[in-house]
Motif scaffolding. Structure first.
Motif, PDB file in Angstrom:
ATOM      1  N   VAL A   6       8.459  20.305  -0.405  1.00 24.23           N
ATOM      2  CA  VAL A   6       9.375  19.222  -0.066  1.00 24.23           C
ATOM      3  C   VAL A   6       9.641  18.380  -1.300  1.00 24.23           C
ATOM      4  O   VAL A   6       8.710  18.005  -2.025  1.00 24.23           O
ATOM      5  CB  VAL A   6       8.784  18.346   1.056  1.00 24.23           C
ATOM      6  N   TYR A   7      10.899  18.071  -1.534  1.00 25.58           N
ATOM      7  CA  TYR A   7      11.249  17.179  -2.631  1.00 25.58           C
ATOM      8  C   TYR A   7      10.748  15.776  -2.284  1.00 25.58           C
ATOM      9  O   TYR A   7      11.189  15.177  -1.313  1.00 25.58           O
ATOM     10  CB  TYR A   7      12.765  17.162  -2.819  1.00 25.58           C
ATOM     11  N   GLY A   8       9.834  15.285  -3.066  1.00 29.94           N
ATOM     12  CA  GLY A   8       9.234  13.990  -2.792  1.00 29.94           C
ATOM     13  C   GLY A   8       7.823  14.079  -2.266  1.00 29.94           C
ATOM     14  O   GLY A   8       7.139  13.078  -2.156  1.00 29.94           O
ATOM     15  N   GLY A   9       7.382  15.304  -1.915  1.00 22.64           N
ATOM     16  CA  GLY A   9       6.002  15.511  -1.523  1.00 22.64           C
ATOM     17  C   GLY A   9       5.537  14.638  -0.372  1.00 22.64           C
ATOM     18  O   GLY A   9       6.248  14.388   0.596  1.00 22.64           O
ATOM     19  N   GLU A  10       4.306  14.139  -0.488  1.00 23.33           N
ATOM     20  CA  GLU A  10       3.682  13.387   0.595  1.00 23.33           C
ATOM     21  C   GLU A  10       4.442  12.114   0.919  1.00 23.33           C
ATOM     22  O   GLU A  10       4.544  11.713   2.088  1.00 23.33           O
ATOM     23  CB  GLU A  10       2.241  13.057   0.232  1.00 23.33           C
ATOM     24  N   ALA A  11       4.986  11.452  -0.099  1.00 23.86           N
ATOM     25  CA  ALA A  11       5.730  10.217   0.150  1.00 23.86           C
ATOM     26  C   ALA A  11       6.922  10.472   1.057  1.00 23.86           C
ATOM     27  O   ALA A  11       7.275   9.640   1.891  1.00 23.86           O
ATOM     28  CB  ALA A  11       6.186   9.604  -1.173  1.00 23.86           C
ATOM     29  N   ARG A  12       7.538  11.639   0.911  1.00 21.53           N
ATOM     30  CA  ARG A  12       8.725  11.944   1.707  1.00 21.53           C
ATOM     31  C   ARG A  12       8.357  12.314   3.146  1.00 21.53           C
ATOM     32  O   ARG A  12       9.107  12.003   4.077  1.00 21.53           O
ATOM     33  CB  ARG A  12       9.486  13.104   1.050  1.00 21.53           C
ATOM     34  N   ILE A  13       7.257  12.999   3.335  1.00 21.41           N
ATOM     35  CA  ILE A  13       6.934  13.488   4.677  1.00 21.41           C
ATOM     36  C   ILE A  13       5.935  12.602   5.409  1.00 21.41           C
ATOM     37  O   ILE A  13       5.517  12.917   6.521  1.00 21.41           O
ATOM     38  CB  ILE A  13       6.388  14.927   4.624  1.00 21.41           C
TER      39      ILE A  13
ATOM     40  N   LEU B 135       5.119   2.349   7.728  1.00 25.75           N
ATOM     41  CA  LEU B 135       5.615   0.990   7.888  1.00 25.75           C
ATOM     42  C   LEU B 135       5.171   0.090   6.739  1.00 25.75           C
ATOM     43  O   LEU B 135       5.531  -1.072   6.673  1.00 25.75           O
ATOM     44  CB  LEU B 135       5.113   0.404   9.222  1.00 25.75           C
ATOM     45  N   SER B 136       4.393   0.653   5.829  1.00 31.10           N
ATOM     46  CA  SER B 136       3.940  -0.132   4.687  1.00 31.10           C
ATOM     47  C   SER B 136       4.988  -0.129   3.588  1.00 31.10           C
ATOM     48  O   SER B 136       5.632   0.869   3.325  1.00 31.10           O
ATOM     49  CB  SER B 136       2.631   0.455   4.138  1.00 31.10           C
ATOM     50  N   ARG B 137       5.143  -1.242   2.903  1.00 28.57           N
ATOM     51  CA  ARG B 137       6.099  -1.340   1.812  1.00 28.57           C
ATOM     52  C   ARG B 137       5.403  -1.434   0.455  1.00 28.57           C
ATOM     53  O   ARG B 137       6.019  -1.777  -0.546  1.00 28.57           O
ATOM     54  CB  ARG B 137       7.012  -2.558   2.001  1.00 28.57           C
ATOM     55  N   SER B 138       4.110  -1.131   0.432  1.00 28.79           N
ATOM     56  CA  SER B 138       3.367  -1.295  -0.806  1.00 28.79           C
ATOM     57  C   SER B 138       2.761  -0.001  -1.329  1.00 28.79           C
ATOM     58  O   SER B 138       1.949  -0.017  -2.222  1.00 28.79           O
ATOM     59  CB  SER B 138       2.229  -2.302  -0.584  1.00 28.79           C
ATOM     60  N   SER B 139       3.135   1.137  -0.749  1.00 28.69           N
ATOM     61  CA  SER B 139       2.574   2.403  -1.193  1.00 28.69           C
ATOM     62  C   SER B 139       3.089   2.744  -2.579  1.00 28.69           C
ATOM     63  O   SER B 139       4.264   2.565  -2.881  1.00 28.69           O
ATOM     64  CB  SER B 139       2.948   3.514  -0.204  1.00 28.69           C
ATOM     65  N   PRO B 140       2.252   3.288  -3.431  1.00 30.93           N
ATOM     66  CA  PRO B 140       2.650   3.560  -4.809  1.00 30.93           C
ATOM     67  C   PRO B 140       3.581   4.743  -4.924  1.00 30.93           C
ATOM     68  O   PRO B 140       3.592   5.631  -4.096  1.00 30.93           O
ATOM     69  CB  PRO B 140       1.306   3.854  -5.493  1.00 30.93           C
ATOM     70  N   SER B 141       4.348   4.772  -5.993  1.00 31.90           N
ATOM     71  CA  SER B 141       5.237   5.893  -6.273  1.00 31.90           C
ATOM     72  C   SER B 141       4.427   7.070  -6.777  1.00 31.90           C
ATOM     73  O   SER B 141       3.480   6.913  -7.532  1.00 31.90           O
ATOM     74  CB  SER B 141       6.279   5.492  -7.321  1.00 31.90           C
ATOM     75  N   LEU B 142       4.802   8.279  -6.362  1.00 27.76           N
ATOM     76  CA  LEU B 142       4.125   9.486  -6.808  1.00 27.76           C
ATOM     77  C   LEU B 142       4.938  10.258  -7.834  1.00 27.76           C
ATOM     78  O   LEU B 142       4.463  11.223  -8.397  1.00 27.76           O
ATOM     79  CB  LEU B 142       3.849  10.395  -5.592  1.00 27.76           C
ATOM     80  N   PHE B 143       6.172   9.856  -8.082  1.00 28.74           N
ATOM     81  CA  PHE B 143       7.060  10.637  -8.924  1.00 28.74           C
ATOM     82  C   PHE B 143       7.784   9.724  -9.910  1.00 28.74           C
ATOM     83  O   PHE B 143       8.261   8.658  -9.553  1.00 28.74           O
ATOM     84  CB  PHE B 143       8.087  11.395  -8.066  1.00 28.74           C
ATOM     85  N   SER B 144       7.881  10.170 -11.150  1.00 22.49           N
ATOM     86  CA  SER B 144       8.449   9.330 -12.193  1.00 22.49           C
ATOM     87  C   SER B 144       9.950   9.145 -12.050  1.00 22.49           C
ATOM     88  O   SER B 144      10.481   8.170 -12.558  1.00 22.49           O
ATOM     89  CB  SER B 144       8.136   9.949 -13.566  1.00 22.49           C
TER      90      SER B 144
END
Length: 515
Positions: free
Chosen positions: A381-388, A34-43
């Motif tokens: 998973v495409y997107g790793g931890e951010a996706r799951i 529910l957070s909108r401030s998590s950093p991007s992990l992928f360029s």
């Protein structure tokens, strides 16, 4: 780009049910969906935010609502069908003399190769030939060079089929020249390159038999989906079933690891904590697979290859869309028909695989709560931890084979996609429930195998779910009711195979008898 993934150590709490998902290893850190401030992990993209906040907030609070344990844990009733692959009255015995040797070179991942092996045995029977243990090609996606004998118990394979066809591990000396390298350096009279997809038995008799009779050997490459599913004698169909369900078992160390994972998943929390988070108990009694907590396997294939091929929008923003479009163009060079449709059209037609967030909401609606333990295994998973991360928030007690097994136990299969998939396949067969978020070879193989064993398998109603997720105003109670109602008749009920359908996905009536 490869995701930044690490093992996580805690086993969590064992509840009344255990949910097993086929997914890759993930990081220990919880990402707040529910957070909108998590950093991007992928360029190449921005970390995707939850797409269904109105459903997600309710799903996260579901333990605070009136909630009953899911009815989907209930085993299937006896449907009156039994495994039926052997026929004592079958007159087809081994011939006095083989017509020659058949070689096949199998493409694809583990489950596509598994189906190819079954077809190769059937073709050898049709041609009255001796089968050489099939050669497994290195797949460009999975990059695994594991051989047949690395994955399957070859002695068991030969022994189970000894009364059906002759099988040899290696060619005799006079044919030692017939190698993969030999067929890759020019046109060879003993190689068959033109086998059509779903070729008939007559095609093999007309096109391949003359080569066998002339040279004593025929090599078929490529060999993937090269035998039809209809218009074959019953004994040939039964033989394919026998290969798939009886002759093909994994090598002992895969079975031992799978048994230990199943046993640990079913064991109590206190026992696990006392033994240590990375302890893997040795299994000496096969009955351990039947006791303890319940297990559900969820197959979630969400790698870049699949995401690109689907041509769907997964919420990663413009950068993700461009990256997937570029990947799609390079790999398939414009051959993906889905790309001509809009995302809304694809979802309405049920063509979009479920994202980790969507499968999490589906599981929550089906009645699985946050005390359900998750076992994650599959390709990355495409997107790793951010996706799951949203899935992990809904089901925080997630596990995978790496978190359950010691480094020593994982050493034999580490980095080998086919062996990793074999462990997942084995665990799936011994689960109480199997559910897949994306159709494909793994899904098809396990649906068929579990049908053969009369085990519960939930098939997501993809068109229904696509429409539900497009409805941004739908409330959680409405979503829950629609999901439960839409899956009452999709829990493993026998479906009779129709014309052109795969015998490996629909084993009734070819592999089963109705009592």
């Amino acid at each position: 780009m490869k995701s930044n993934q690490r093992n996580h150590g805690g086993l969590g709490v064992v509840a009344a049910g255990v949910l097993v998902l086929l997914l890759p290893i993930i990081s220990p850190g919880l990402f707040d969906p529910l957070s909108r401030s998590s950093p991007s992990l992928f360029s190449e993209w921005n970390a995707p935010k939850p797409r269904y906040l109105h459903l997600l907030r309710s799903a996260l609070q579901r333990e605070n609502l009136t909630w009953q344990q899911s009815d989907f844990w209930t085993p299937l009733v006896d449907q009156g069908w039994r495994p039926c692959v052997d026929s004592a009255s079958d007159p087809s015995a081994l011939p006095n003399k083989s017509k020659g040797y058949i070689q096949v070179f199998l493409d694809g991942g583990l489950n596509q190769q598994r189906m190819g092996i079954c077809d190769a045995v059937a073709v050898a029977k049709i041609l009255n030939a001796t089968l050489i243990i099939p050669h497994l090609e290195v797949n460009p996606v999975w990059q695994d060079s594991s051989s047949f004998t690395d994955i399957f118990d070859v002695d068991h394979f030969i022994d189970v089929l000894k009364d059906d066809i002759p099988i040899v591990k290696e060619l005799p000396h006079e044919f030692s020249w017939s190698t993969r390298e030999y067929y890759g350096t020019g046109i060879r009279h003993t190689r068959v390159k033109t086998a059509p997809v779903h070729a008939s038995a007559n095609w093999y008799l007309e096109k391949v038999m003359p080569i066998l009779e002339s040279y004593g050997i025929a090599a078929i490459a490529p060999f993937s989906h090269r035998l039809e599913f209809d218009n074959l004698p019953a004994n040939i169909q039964r033989l394919r079933c026998k290969v798939n369900f009886k002759a093909l078992i994994f090598v002992p160390h895969i079975r031992a690891l799978g048994d230990a994972l199943v046993s640990q998943l079913r064991s109590s929390t206190r026992q696990n904590e006392a033994l240590g988070t990375n302890y893997l108990r040795e299994v000496t009694d096969s009955k351990d697979k039947q006791g303890g907590g319940k297990i559900v396997v969820l197959h979630l294939r969400f790698d870049k290859d699949m995401a690109s091929h689907s041509a769907c929008d997964f919420g990663g923003g413009k950068s993700e869309k461009l990256a997937l479009a570029k990947y799609r163009q390079v790999i398939w060079q414009g051959r993906v028909l889905n790309s001509q449709y809009t995302d809304e059209e694809l979802r309405n037609q049920g063509r979009c695989p479920l994202t980790p967030e969507e499968i999490g909401l589906l599981l929550a609606a089906l009645g699985f709560d946050s005390n359900t333990r998750l076992y994650l295994a599959s390709h990355k998973v495409y997107g790793g931890e951010a996706r799951i991360s949203t899935l992990k928030k809904l089901f925080p007690l997630m596990e995978d084979k790496r978190s359950l097994a010691s480094a020593e136990k994982m050493a034999k299969i580490q980095g080998k996609a086919s062996l990793l998939a074999a462990v997942d396949y084995y665990v799936s067969i011994y689960s109480d429930i199997f559910i897949s978020a994306s159709p494909g070879n793994m899904h098809n193989a396990l649906v068929g195998h579990r049908t053969y064993l009369n085990l519960k398998t939930i098939r997501p109603n993809m068109p229904l779910l696509g429409q539900l997720f497009l409805n941004k105003s739908m409330t959680w109670p409405e979503f829950l009711d629609a999901v439960v109602e839409g899956h009452k008749k999709r829990q493993g009920q026998i479906r009779i195979r129709k014309l052109n359908q795969s015998i490996y996905t629909y084993p009734a009536p070819d592999c089963m008898c109705h009592s």
